[in-house]
Design an enzyme around this catalytic site. Structure first.
Site, PDB file in Angstrom:
ATOM      1  CG  ASP A   9      -1.957  -1.075   1.218  1.00 12.85           C
ATOM      2  OD1 ASP A   9      -2.062  -1.789   0.195  1.00 12.85           O
ATOM      3  OD2 ASP A   9      -2.655  -1.230   2.229  1.00 12.85           O
ATOM      4  CG  ASP A 130     -12.728  -2.685  -0.568  1.00 11.49           C
ATOM      5  OD1 ASP A 130     -12.150  -3.780  -0.726  1.00 11.49           O
ATOM      6  OD2 ASP A 130     -12.352  -1.645  -1.120  1.00 11.49           O
TER       7      ASP A 130
END
Length: 244
Positions: A9, A130
């Site tokens: 990330d 998500d």
């Protein structure tokens, strides 16, 4: 055998991890390229990259990092975060992504997502799902939509989606263990999906449990950076467990 996909990330060009998607709970781990090269040296072939600045800004921000990763490693990169427009998705592919993960657009602009699916093909488009409190979250996990997970998946499976990255947000970055029952429910409903589990992986035992549950793939990051998973041991386990 479960597919192992390390994750990177990115915020401000650096490798980071958040806890439960909270940008205020950020830990910085250094240079993404050095991290990616360390995965490649062991033998890993896939890499999941998320542009967290892009997810927050609603357009790709860290394309230069993606380009470095794609040109200086031979890893197969799937890239997500901030892909909202035709320009964004074209930029991701031109910078070296083999696949892109798209979540928010699938909720807010289903026609656009469908067009991308047709144009680029289901092998190159990963549907990002998500989940928080059973509903799909969008825009860098800043907003919860009204979409419930299973009906949301059905719509896109019917359109030809083959790859789904499902992150249980309450688990992400917590090292509290993955949402195995959620993933088993998805696989029972849609057994043909290449489901990529994400969130909460804390140990090799968690990955073994996901494998035993028949989950096709897993993304994991924080457990690597916090020393909870030894990537060499995990690689050896995968090779020993794979059919000859």
């Amino acid at each position: 055998m479960i597919e192992l996909i390390p994750a990177i990330d990115i915020i401000d060009g650096k490798c980071v991890r958040l806890t439960k998607g909270d940008y205020e709970q950020k830990t910085v781990y250094g240079d993404p390229l050095e991290m990616a090269l360390s995965f490649e040296r062991i033998g890993y072939r896939r890499l999941h990259v998320v542009d967290l600045d892009g997810a927050k800004s609603r357009h790709i921000v860290n394309e230069s990092v993606l380009h470095r990763l794609a040109t200086e490693t031979s890893l197969i990169i799937d890239f997500g975060g901030g892909i909202k427009t035709d320009d964004d998705i074209e930029k991701a592919f031109s910078c070296g992504a083999a696949m892109v993960t798209v979540g928010s657009v699938a909720v807010t602009q289903p026609e656009l997502f469908g067009r991308w699916l047709q144009k680029y093909g289901p092998e190159r488009i990963i549907l990002g799902a998500d989940v928080r409190h059973g509903r799909i979250s969008i825009n860098g996990w800043k907003e919860d939509s009204v979409e419930e997970l299973l009906p949301f998946l059905k719509r896109y499976v019917d359109m030809g989606v083959k790859n789904v990255l499902c992150t249980e947000i309450s688990k992400d970055g917590t090292l509290a263990g993955p949402a195995i029952e959620l993933y088993k429910e998805v696989m029972a409903k849609y057994p043909s999906l290449h489901l990529i589990a994400s969130g909460g992986v804390s140990s090799m035992d968690d990955i073994v449990r996901l494998n035993d549950a028949g989950i096709p793939a897993v993304v994991f990051g924080k457990a690597i950076y916090e020393g909870k998973i030894n990537l060499n041991e995990l690689w050896d386990w995968q090779n020993e467990s794979s059919p000859a």
